[in-house]
Design a protein around this motif. Sequence first.
Motif, PDB file in Angstrom:
ATOM      1  N   ASP A  86       0.803  -1.225   0.000  1.00  0.00           N
ATOM      2  CA  ASP A  86       0.000   0.000   0.000  1.00  0.00           C
ATOM      3  C   ASP A  86       0.835   1.274   0.000  1.00  0.00           C
ATOM      4  N   GLY A 103       1.273   3.559   3.710  1.00  0.00           N
ATOM      5  CA  GLY A 103       1.847   2.283   3.302  1.00  0.00           C
ATOM      6  C   GLY A 103       3.157   2.039   4.018  1.00  0.00           C
ATOM      7  N   ARG A 138       1.858  -0.958   6.774  1.00  0.00           N
ATOM      8  CA  ARG A 138       0.696  -0.640   5.950  1.00  0.00           C
ATOM      9  C   ARG A 138      -0.484  -0.343   6.862  1.00  0.00           C
TER      10      ARG A 138
END
Length: 456
Positions: free
Chosen positions: A239, A386, A415
């Motif tokens: 992410d 992230g 994340r």
Amino acid sequence: MPDQTPHVPVLIVGSGACGLTTAIRLRMFGVECVLLERDAVPSGSTALSSGFVPAAQTRLQKSLGIEDSHAAFAEDVVAKSHGQAAPHLVQAYTEAVSQAIDALEEKGITFEVLDGFLFPGHRVRRMHAVPEHTGLALMAALERTASHAGADTLTEALVREIWMDDNDKVLGVGCVRPDGSMERLACDVLVLACNGYGGNAAMVSEMLPAMRNAAFGGHVGNDGSAIAWGKAMGARLADLGGYQGHGSWVTPQGALMTWAIIMEGGVQINAQGHRFHDETQGYSEAAVNVLDQPGSIAWNVFDGPLLSMARQFPDFVEAEKAGAVRQAHTLQELAATMGCSVDALQATLDQVTPQHADGFGRVFKRALQAPYYAVKVTGALFHTQGGLDIDANCRVLRQDGRPLPNLLAAGGAARGVSGNEVWGYLSGNGLLSAIGGGWIAAGTAARQLNPPFKLD
């Protein structure tokens, strides 16, 4: 590690909300821990935030008669991320954060549930805050609680080494002290509760091109160290395109303006006198929308009743003291302040009418009335969402999905639950990950000790 290296059962890198929550719970178990803080005074992203923590089914929320559930909260997180948020973390964090809030209250921290409006994406009132309504005050309360519980903090300790054996087990860390010397500490478990990469211009330019020229409203310690360490250790990342932006960064004063004004009827208008989005979708994605406007600026426009409400928020009060709020008694004065044509502004405000959806799909409760107030804003990057990929127990995962033996991560280092895009950020997701993740990491760390601590 060198012989005779001092040993601590659990080392925590970073003493923001995540690290402090981890330390508080560890001390509740009787586990010794040391927080390693790069700054002389713990601050981090939390101190720069509004300090609002979303949580469902807390004792406080129930006492106020607010009907909510972990499942409803999780659904709101998932809906905001368009299904991108990691399901295992959504469930883990939404359950853990309520446990943390209840426990912190028992430890003497006073919380309130914010009233008067809903934050974007939340179906009910579930935003918890200390009475001062600032991240700085939340940090002070967490620091005080951790200190009273017996957690030790080593400030001005900039971690620059992580020692591991041939089986990828963390042995300890090395940190640079103010005199330039390297101090090493051995540990049984290492928790990375430190940073994202929002303060690393090169990483932002590479991974978040939309924020390349945005103001940075986060902490300079967000230099991407955790990601660099993870890469070196063969950890998986996830992410990296997720982040919290904010479309209401006051310029040129450089301060945050509460989004409550917008949610309750204020609008954003560009330098040409036009609205350009449905502001109620969220303040994070609003950052990109504002940056796309001429000059990368917009004006937050509101009226007297909204001004009175805004003065309940310390960040707005500070912005007003700094001269950011402009008053206009007439539409003509407002147009002159904003530098746009009166006709364009009149046409825009004519669309702010009650009970009818405008061209962006927004429905207003009422029209704005003179005198008007305006604040010049731009889009800002606050913190990234992230980082190291982790399981539901906050264990850092290798590339093949197996957990590293004794390395944990949460908060900015890991994340989050915002998916991989700016629009995935639900209000409060940062502190949800920090406090919920810190609570979980403490439990995992306690179980990994030799002998393990039995949580039940």
